[in-house]
Design an enzyme around this catalytic site. Structure first.
Site, PDB file in Angstrom:
ATOM      1  N   ASP A 149      -6.719   5.962   0.100  1.00 11.35           N
ATOM      2  CA  ASP A 149      -5.565   5.287   0.504  1.00 11.35           C
ATOM      3  C   ASP A 149      -4.718   6.250   1.216  1.00 11.35           C
ATOM      4  O   ASP A 149      -4.342   7.319   0.846  1.00 11.35           O
ATOM      5  CB  ASP A 149      -4.858   5.091  -0.832  1.00 11.35           C
ATOM      6  CG  ASP A 149      -3.554   4.076  -0.709  1.00 11.35           C
ATOM      7  OD1 ASP A 149      -3.566   3.548   0.330  1.00 11.35           O
ATOM      8  OD2 ASP A 149      -3.362   3.731  -1.846  1.00 11.35           O
ATOM      9  N   ASP A 207       1.236  -4.035   0.773  1.00 17.29           N
ATOM     10  CA  ASP A 207       0.590  -4.361  -0.582  1.00 17.29           C
ATOM     11  C   ASP A 207       1.098  -5.655  -0.910  1.00 17.29           C
ATOM     12  O   ASP A 207       2.079  -6.216  -0.604  1.00 17.29           O
ATOM     13  CB  ASP A 207       1.494  -3.388  -1.577  1.00 17.29           C
ATOM     14  CG  ASP A 207       0.933  -2.158  -1.642  1.00 17.29           C
ATOM     15  OD1 ASP A 207       0.179  -1.828  -0.658  1.00 17.29           O
ATOM     16  OD2 ASP A 207       1.310  -1.014  -2.334  1.00 17.29           O
TER      17      ASP A 207
HETATM   18  C1  GLA Z   1      -0.749   2.036  -2.247  1.00 19.71           C
HETATM   19  C2  GLA Z   1      -1.668   0.958  -2.184  1.00 19.71           C
HETATM   20  C3  GLA Z   1      -1.751   0.213  -3.564  1.00 19.71           C
HETATM   21  C4  GLA Z   1      -2.065   1.231  -4.791  1.00 19.71           C
HETATM   22  C5  GLA Z   1      -0.753   2.217  -4.578  1.00 19.71           C
HETATM   23  C6  GLA Z   1      -1.048   3.561  -5.758  1.00 19.71           C
HETATM   24  O1  GLA Z   1       0.428   1.627  -2.323  1.00 19.71           O
HETATM   25  O2  GLA Z   1      -1.705   0.111  -1.168  1.00 19.71           O
HETATM   26  O3  GLA Z   1      -2.940  -0.566  -3.759  1.00 19.71           O
HETATM   27  O4  GLA Z   1      -3.075   2.081  -4.738  1.00 19.71           O
HETATM   28  O5  GLA Z   1      -0.929   2.911  -3.483  1.00 19.71           O
HETATM   29  O6  GLA Z   1      -0.209   4.515  -5.570  1.00 19.71           O
END
Ligand code: GLA
Length: 381
Positions: A149, A207
């Site tokens: 990520d 997200d």
């Molecule tokens: C980002 C990702 C999420 C999650 C968070 C964890 O926002 O897009 O899916 O993994 O980080 O901190």
């Protein structure tokens, strides 16, 4: 076009690419990965016992039998690096190897989370400068899936390096000695290079949240990306919120229908231990899942869109078409799909995938009244 060009390139250079560890791994994710991930429901409030209990529930609830396989730990498991740079889990995860063995003993697979940056989004240690070491560590624990990520990576990399950032971990995973699904979340038009640089799936959006508006905003904004998806390499419009409580069951059915039409990874994000029978029915309907998991691996697209109405179509390996007729707003709307418009002959039979019932043979088109915030999801052949 893009897809065809990509295939040609692989055919010409395939040996060298596989050898260098680039190009998404051909041995995993032949269909979109299915499983569960801790983030949407638990955030960073996770520990060993929750992961074990969700693995148990994945089996006892029938999710495993429906095809869900990966039990994925998201952000919040990381501790510090030791004097040799080895990343250790925090005290909520006493023994990752034992946890992986437990998950494997259930016939399931374990996923883990890191970042190409120095810090993850939750502020924990990322893999920057330790890519190979971390890939080997994950493999030694028995990890089967990595979600990687972006988070803080922008602080250490220039835009021109973004494909290299993805590639670096792909190579590290390829050399780690264990097949792992590689899920990447980057910045910008990641799909342009993600499969060629070695990812099995890549996020296409910010997200998701457990809200109808956010689900719609993501689900109907994937247009044009379908050419990048195929066996081994998938667009990822983020994980499922089905069962988390912020939407009605009809809205969750729409969420599931759209994600299956998009050939999206199906990563449940609810608490599998306590889900309602309706949530379980939505997540495990075999005919709906079969659309997502269709071996042709073609991502569906919007074939008609106007006001509240959207019609999405996904061609399936047997020549039939999965079609979602969606009413995104209030009130009832009548929606039709013309068989010729989706490449079918005048006469076709229609089966309702949520009701799991044949609706009969139709001439020219199928027309249905769709209630508000709902979809009718059919297979036409
Ligand atoms: C980002 C990702 C999420 C999650 C968070 C964890 O926002 O897009 O899916 O993994 O980080 O901190």
């Amino acid at each position: 076009m893009k897809h065809a060009a990509g295939l040609l390139w692989v055919a010409l250079l395939g040996g060298a690419l596989v050898h260098s560890g680039a190009q998404s791994s051909p041995t995993v994710a032949r269909t979109p990965p299915m499983g569960w991930n801790s983030w949407n429901r638990f955030g960073t409030k996770i520990d060993d016992s929750i992961i074990r209990a969700e693995a148990d529930a994945m089996v006892s609830s029938g999710m495993k039998a429906a095809g869900y396989e990966y039990v994925n730990i998201d952000d919040g498991w990381e501790g510090q690096r030791d004097s040799e740079g080895n990343l250790t889990p925090n005290n909520k995860f006493p023994d990752m190897k034992a946890l992986a063995a437990y998950v494997h003993s259930k016939g399931l697979k374990l996923g883990i989370y890191s970042s190409p940056g120095p810090r993850t989004c939750g502020g924990f240690a990322g893999s920057y400068g330790h890519e190979e070491q971390d890939a080997k560590l994950f493999a030694s624990w028995g990890v089967d899936y990595l979600k990687y990520d972006w988070c803080s990576a922008g602080s250490v990399y220039e835009r021109s390096q973004y494909p290299e950032v993805l590639h670096k971990m792909a190579v590290a995973l390829a050399h780690a000695g264990r097949p792992m699904v590689y899920s990447f979340h980057g910045r910008g038009a990641v799909w342009d290079y993600a499969a060629a640089e070695g990812a099995n799936l890549w996020r296409t959006t910010g997200d998701i949240r457990d809200s109808y508006a956010r689900m719609l905003a993501i689900g109907f904004a994937q247009q044009g990306l379908e050419t990048f998806a195929g066996p081994g390499h998938w667009n990822d419009p983020d994980m499922l919120e089905v069962g988390n409580g912020g939407m009605k069951d009809n809205e969750y059915r729409m969420h599931m229908s759209v994600w299956c039409l998009l050939a999206a990874p199906l990563l449940a994000g609810n608490d599998l231990r306590t889900m309602t029978p309706e949530t379980r029915t939505i997540l495990t309907n075999p005919e709906v899942i079969a659309v997502d998991q269709d071996p042709a691996g073609t991502e569906g697209r919007i074939v008609y869109q106007q006001g509240p109405i959207a019609v999405m179509m996904k061609p399936l390996a047997d020549g039939s078409r999965a079609v979602g007729l969606f009413n995104r707003e209030q009130g009832v709307v009548t929606i039709s799909v013309n068989f010729r418009d989706i490449g079918l002959p005048e006469e076709a039979s229609v089966r309702d995938l949520w009701l799991r019932r044949d609706l009969g043979r139709f001439h020219g088109r199928y027309t249905v009244d769709v209630p508000e915030h709902s979809g009718v999801f059919v297979r036409i052949r």
